[in-house]
Motif scaffolding. Structure first.
Motif, PDB file in Angstrom:
ATOM      1  N   MET A  43      14.261   0.645   1.038  1.00  0.00           N
ATOM      2  CA  MET A  43      13.507  -0.428   0.391  1.00  0.00           C
ATOM      3  C   MET A  43      13.833  -0.620  -1.091  1.00  0.00           C
ATOM      4  O   MET A  43      12.987  -1.005  -1.882  1.00  0.00           O
ATOM      5  CB  MET A  43      12.004  -0.269   0.642  1.00  0.00           C
ATOM      6  CG  MET A  43      11.693  -0.427   2.126  1.00  0.00           C
ATOM      7  SD  MET A  43       9.993  -0.144   2.612  1.00  0.00           S
ATOM      8  CE  MET A  43       9.149  -1.558   1.940  1.00  0.00           C
ATOM      9  N   ARG A  46      13.658  -5.391  -0.123  1.00  0.00           N
ATOM     10  CA  ARG A  46      12.744  -5.549   1.015  1.00  0.00           C
ATOM     11  C   ARG A  46      12.304  -7.008   1.032  1.00  0.00           C
ATOM     12  O   ARG A  46      12.583  -7.764   0.105  1.00  0.00           O
ATOM     13  CB  ARG A  46      11.597  -4.549   0.995  1.00  0.00           C
ATOM     14  CG  ARG A  46      11.065  -4.067  -0.307  1.00  0.00           C
ATOM     15  CD  ARG A  46      10.387  -5.107  -1.169  1.00  0.00           C
ATOM     16  NE  ARG A  46       9.395  -5.839  -0.392  1.00  0.00           N
ATOM     17  CZ  ARG A  46       8.937  -7.025  -0.685  1.00  0.00           C
ATOM     18  NH1 ARG A  46       9.379  -7.680  -1.755  1.00  0.00           N
ATOM     19  NH2 ARG A  46       8.048  -7.626   0.055  1.00  0.00           N
ATOM     20  N   GLY A  47      11.603  -7.383   2.136  1.00  0.00           N
ATOM     21  CA  GLY A  47      11.278  -8.790   2.323  1.00  0.00           C
ATOM     22  C   GLY A  47      12.324  -9.383   3.252  1.00  0.00           C
ATOM     23  O   GLY A  47      13.538  -9.214   3.023  1.00  0.00           O
ATOM     24  N   ALA A  48      11.861 -10.058   4.310  1.00  0.00           N
ATOM     25  CA  ALA A  48      12.773 -10.440   5.395  1.00  0.00           C
ATOM     26  C   ALA A  48      14.003 -11.249   4.932  1.00  0.00           C
ATOM     27  O   ALA A  48      15.146 -10.873   5.243  1.00  0.00           O
ATOM     28  CB  ALA A  48      11.990 -11.184   6.475  1.00  0.00           C
ATOM     29  N   ILE A  51      16.392  -9.116   2.859  1.00  0.00           N
ATOM     30  CA  ILE A  51      17.111  -8.144   3.687  1.00  0.00           C
ATOM     31  C   ILE A  51      18.273  -8.836   4.415  1.00  0.00           C
ATOM     32  O   ILE A  51      19.377  -8.291   4.514  1.00  0.00           O
ATOM     33  CB  ILE A  51      16.148  -7.515   4.732  1.00  0.00           C
ATOM     34  CG1 ILE A  51      15.115  -6.621   4.056  1.00  0.00           C
ATOM     35  CG2 ILE A  51      16.921  -6.716   5.769  1.00  0.00           C
ATOM     36  CD1 ILE A  51      14.012  -6.147   5.012  1.00  0.00           C
ATOM     37  N   CYS A 156       0.941  -8.596   0.662  1.00  0.00           N
ATOM     38  CA  CYS A 156       2.279  -8.036   0.438  1.00  0.00           C
ATOM     39  C   CYS A 156       2.983  -8.733  -0.723  1.00  0.00           C
ATOM     40  O   CYS A 156       2.354  -9.253  -1.625  1.00  0.00           O
ATOM     41  CB  CYS A 156       3.109  -8.108   1.723  1.00  0.00           C
ATOM     42  SG  CYS A 156       4.576  -7.033   1.708  1.00  0.00           S
ATOM     43  N   ASN A 157       4.311  -8.780  -0.692  1.00  0.00           N
ATOM     44  CA  ASN A 157       5.055  -9.591  -1.661  1.00  0.00           C
ATOM     45  C   ASN A 157       5.960 -10.522  -0.878  1.00  0.00           C
ATOM     46  O   ASN A 157       6.754 -10.079  -0.041  1.00  0.00           O
ATOM     47  CB  ASN A 157       5.900  -8.760  -2.616  1.00  0.00           C
ATOM     48  CG  ASN A 157       6.801  -9.666  -3.443  1.00  0.00           C
ATOM     49  OD1 ASN A 157       7.942  -9.927  -3.072  1.00  0.00           O
ATOM     50  ND2 ASN A 157       6.287 -10.209  -4.529  1.00  0.00           N
ATOM     51  N   THR A 158       5.801 -11.801  -1.143  1.00  0.00           N
ATOM     52  CA  THR A 158       6.606 -12.810  -0.441  1.00  0.00           C
ATOM     53  C   THR A 158       7.282 -13.714  -1.464  1.00  0.00           C
ATOM     54  O   THR A 158       7.623 -14.854  -1.158  1.00  0.00           O
ATOM     55  CB  THR A 158       5.715 -13.675   0.471  1.00  0.00           C
ATOM     56  OG1 THR A 158       4.822 -14.435  -0.375  1.00  0.00           O
ATOM     57  CG2 THR A 158       4.887 -12.837   1.432  1.00  0.00           C
ATOM     58  N   THR A 163      12.957 -12.618  -1.249  1.00  0.00           N
ATOM     59  CA  THR A 163      13.947 -13.603  -0.794  1.00  0.00           C
ATOM     60  C   THR A 163      15.137 -13.532  -1.763  1.00  0.00           C
ATOM     61  O   THR A 163      15.192 -12.657  -2.624  1.00  0.00           O
ATOM     62  CB  THR A 163      13.327 -15.018  -0.821  1.00  0.00           C
ATOM     63  OG1 THR A 163      12.930 -15.323  -2.172  1.00  0.00           O
ATOM     64  CG2 THR A 163      12.099 -15.115   0.086  1.00  0.00           C
ATOM     65  N   THR A 168       8.582 -17.261  -0.224  1.00  0.00           N
ATOM     66  CA  THR A 168       8.012 -18.012   0.915  1.00  0.00           C
ATOM     67  C   THR A 168       6.548 -18.344   0.597  1.00  0.00           C
ATOM     68  O   THR A 168       6.282 -19.354  -0.044  1.00  0.00           O
ATOM     69  CB  THR A 168       8.167 -17.211   2.227  1.00  0.00           C
ATOM     70  OG1 THR A 168       7.481 -15.965   2.133  1.00  0.00           O
ATOM     71  CG2 THR A 168       9.629 -16.962   2.548  1.00  0.00           C
ATOM     72  N   GLY A 234       3.547 -14.262   4.505  1.00  0.00           N
ATOM     73  CA  GLY A 234       4.895 -14.499   5.012  1.00  0.00           C
ATOM     74  C   GLY A 234       5.021 -13.960   6.425  1.00  0.00           C
ATOM     75  O   GLY A 234       4.017 -13.737   7.117  1.00  0.00           O
ATOM     76  N   ASN A 246       3.970  -9.410  10.465  1.00  0.00           N
ATOM     77  CA  ASN A 246       4.058  -9.340   9.001  1.00  0.00           C
ATOM     78  C   ASN A 246       3.504  -7.991   8.542  1.00  0.00           C
ATOM     79  O   ASN A 246       3.047  -7.185   9.357  1.00  0.00           O
ATOM     80  CB  ASN A 246       3.295 -10.506   8.359  1.00  0.00           C
ATOM     81  CG  ASN A 246       3.589 -10.632   6.878  1.00  0.00           C
ATOM     82  OD1 ASN A 246       4.768 -10.609   6.477  1.00  0.00           O
ATOM     83  ND2 ASN A 246       2.579 -10.732   6.050  1.00  0.00           N
ATOM     84  N   LYS A 247       3.562  -7.770   7.281  1.00  0.00           N
ATOM     85  CA  LYS A 247       3.142  -6.488   6.685  1.00  0.00           C
ATOM     86  C   LYS A 247       1.822  -6.000   7.261  1.00  0.00           C
ATOM     87  O   LYS A 247       0.895  -6.797   7.443  1.00  0.00           O
ATOM     88  CB  LYS A 247       3.039  -6.680   5.164  1.00  0.00           C
ATOM     89  CG  LYS A 247       2.599  -5.484   4.357  1.00  0.00           C
ATOM     90  CD  LYS A 247       3.366  -4.216   4.651  1.00  0.00           C
ATOM     91  CE  LYS A 247       4.852  -4.376   4.481  1.00  0.00           C
ATOM     92  NZ  LYS A 247       5.607  -3.262   5.133  1.00  0.00           N
ATOM     93  N   PHE A 315       4.240  -2.867   9.964  1.00  0.00           N
ATOM     94  CA  PHE A 315       3.929  -4.270  10.264  1.00  0.00           C
ATOM     95  C   PHE A 315       2.868  -4.335  11.354  1.00  0.00           C
ATOM     96  O   PHE A 315       2.643  -3.368  12.079  1.00  0.00           O
ATOM     97  CB  PHE A 315       5.195  -5.012  10.723  1.00  0.00           C
ATOM     98  CG  PHE A 315       6.291  -4.978   9.689  1.00  0.00           C
ATOM     99  CD1 PHE A 315       6.301  -5.881   8.638  1.00  0.00           C
ATOM    100  CD2 PHE A 315       7.281  -4.015   9.736  1.00  0.00           C
ATOM    101  CE1 PHE A 315       7.273  -5.823   7.656  1.00  0.00           C
ATOM    102  CE2 PHE A 315       8.266  -3.941   8.763  1.00  0.00           C
ATOM    103  CZ  PHE A 315       8.260  -4.862   7.719  1.00  0.00           C
TER     104      PHE A 315
HETATM  105  O1  MRU Z   1       8.114  -3.858   4.202  1.00  0.00           O
HETATM  106  P1  MRU Z   1       8.472  -5.090   3.417  1.00  0.00           P
HETATM  107  O2  MRU Z   1       8.082  -5.009   1.996  1.00  0.00           O
HETATM  108  O3  MRU Z   1       9.921  -5.470   3.624  1.00  0.00           O
HETATM  109  O4  MRU Z   1       7.596  -6.221   4.083  1.00  0.00           O
HETATM  110  C1  MRU Z   1       7.716  -7.535   3.612  1.00  0.00           C
HETATM  111  C2  MRU Z   1       6.734  -8.455   4.225  1.00  0.00           C
HETATM  112  O5  MRU Z   1       5.959  -8.081   5.082  1.00  0.00           O
HETATM  113  C3  MRU Z   1       6.783  -9.880   3.821  1.00  0.00           C
HETATM  114  O6  MRU Z   1       5.522 -10.455   3.957  1.00  0.00           O
HETATM  115  C4  MRU Z   1       7.792 -10.600   4.732  1.00  0.00           C
HETATM  116  O7  MRU Z   1       9.066 -10.051   4.618  1.00  0.00           O
HETATM  117  C5  MRU Z   1       7.874 -12.057   4.561  1.00  0.00           C
HETATM  118  S1  MRU Z   1       8.100 -12.589   2.923  1.00  0.00           S
HETATM  119  C6  MRU Z   1       9.502 -13.233   2.607  1.00  0.00           C
END
Ligand code: MRU
Length: 350
Positions: A43, A46-48, A51, A156-158, A163, A168, A234, A246-247, A315
């Motif tokens: 991490m 992180r964040g879809a 990644i 979380c962080n979106t 990104t 998002t 997100g 999601n998270k 998640f």
């Molecule tokens: O474990 P993480 O920090 O990668 O989890 C991220 C999330 O759950 C975000 O809400 C998700 O990736 C969407 S945001 C772009």
């Protein structure tokens, strides 16, 4: 800088080390795709969508590292590297999506190994650039759902950090603020890794958006006392029926929002929608190191008795019945999701 980016001067890949924020802003530099895979697991990124882009540039590194002298041998190395990168984290579908997209887009490249290397990097760059453009389109659709004076809750962080840039769900909030709407954000701290308290709060400070951090278990209380008008989150993978992975903690937030008639929106680029999975039950849920729960390593001390065990699913699945709408770059999708999500995705692919 962007959260993840290729350095054309040095032919290296670099990304912001998110484990250190907000205390330290450090850029991690990579020459080796296996180290990129490890950084995704750990991490650093992180964040879809972030990644996905990191894996894409990881594949460009793999192309660079390969000693193959012809395109066929290089392709074999790329497939092996793609399989390796896909193992880094299981839930965010953007990882496999980005790698498969590059392999597909470069399948018919004519010429030698260097032409293929160039095409892989070009496609990775395209994925990164498109991510920013798509996020801004989603932000415009989502910001229209926010009214002047709203308090919005977020998990979380979106944001830009999750990104390539912009974000998002947090991108929606940022856009509403930039449109001049007077809004306030309740930032779920997001145990156990505190992406909300560390990263979302850091971003909102930079954007000048007013916010308060709350402990995750305070969300229900705020929602039931008319202090929140909308929830925005997100997704790491959304199934064909609109179930949203999601998270961890998103499901509880959605339940509390539903019980209090607070609209609950997921902001999801079509690259995060996995039409191959009929429902959320089929989405693999990552289980991370129990130490993240037990040790509060970010604070530098253990809080649980020695020998205590923990479970640490990263998640959860929010069933579609709790999701008011799904904001995509092609517009806001409402139930019935099985029909309408497919249409939203096909706008992009047709
Ligand atoms: O474990 P993480 O920090 O990668 O989890 C991220 C999330 O759950 C975000 O809400 C998700 O990736 C969407 S945001 C772009």
């Amino acid at each position: 800088m962007r959260t993840v980016e290729w350095n054309y001067a040095t032919s290296q890949f670099q990304m912001i080390d998110q484990r250190l924020l907000p205390g330290e802003f450090k850029v991690a530099v990579f020459d080796d795709y296996q180290e990129v895979a490890q950084a995704i697991t750990d991490m650093v990124v992180r964040g879809a969508p972030a990644i996905g882009a990191a894996a894409a540039f990881g594949l460009a590194l793999a192309a660079q590292q390969s000693a193959a002298k012809d395109a066929a041998n290089l392709r074999a190395d790329l497939i092996a590297a793609s399989d390796y990168l896909k193992e880094a984290r299981p839930t965010a579908v953007n990882l496999a999506w980005a790698l498969d997209r590059i392999l597909g887009a470069t399948a018919d490249i004519q010429g030698g190994a260097d032409d293929l290397r160039e095409a892989v990097l070009a496609e990775a760059q395209k994925i990164a650039d498109e991510d920013v453009e798509i996020n801004k389109r989603m932000a415009a659709h989502g910001a229209a759902l926010i009214d002047d004076g709203d308090t919005v809750i977020h998990h979380c962080n979106t944001g830009a950090l999750a990104t390539v840039d912009w974000g998002t769900a947090l991108g929606v909030i940022r856009m509403a603020h930039e449109q001049g709407k007077n809004i306030h954000v309740l930032v779920d701290e997001t145990r156990p890794r505190l992406q909300g308290a560390r990263l979302t709060a850091w971003e909102l400070t930079q954007y000048g958006v007013p916010f308060d951090i709350i402990s995750d278990n305070a969300a229900g209380s705020f929602l039931s006392s008319d202090q929140v008008q909308k929830a925005f989150v997100g997704s790491d993978r959304t199934a064909a029926n609109g179930d949203v992975a999601n998270k961890i903690g998103t499901y509880m937030l959605a339940l509390a929002a539903h019980d209090n008639d607070v609209p609950f929106y997921a902001v999801v680029p079509t690259s995060t929608i996995d039409l191959s999975l009929a429902s959320g039950e089929m989405i693999p849920i990552e289980e991370r190191d129990p130490a993240e729960v037990l040790d509060l390593t970010l604070l530098g001390r253990q809080v649980s008795p020695k020998g205590a065990s923990a479970r640490n699913p990263a998640f959860d699945i929010t069933p579609n019945r709790l999701v008011t709408g799904i904001v995509t770059e092609n517009g806001v999708v409402y139930p019935p999701y099985t029909d309408n999500l497919r249409k939203a995705v096909n706008v992009t692919t047709s």
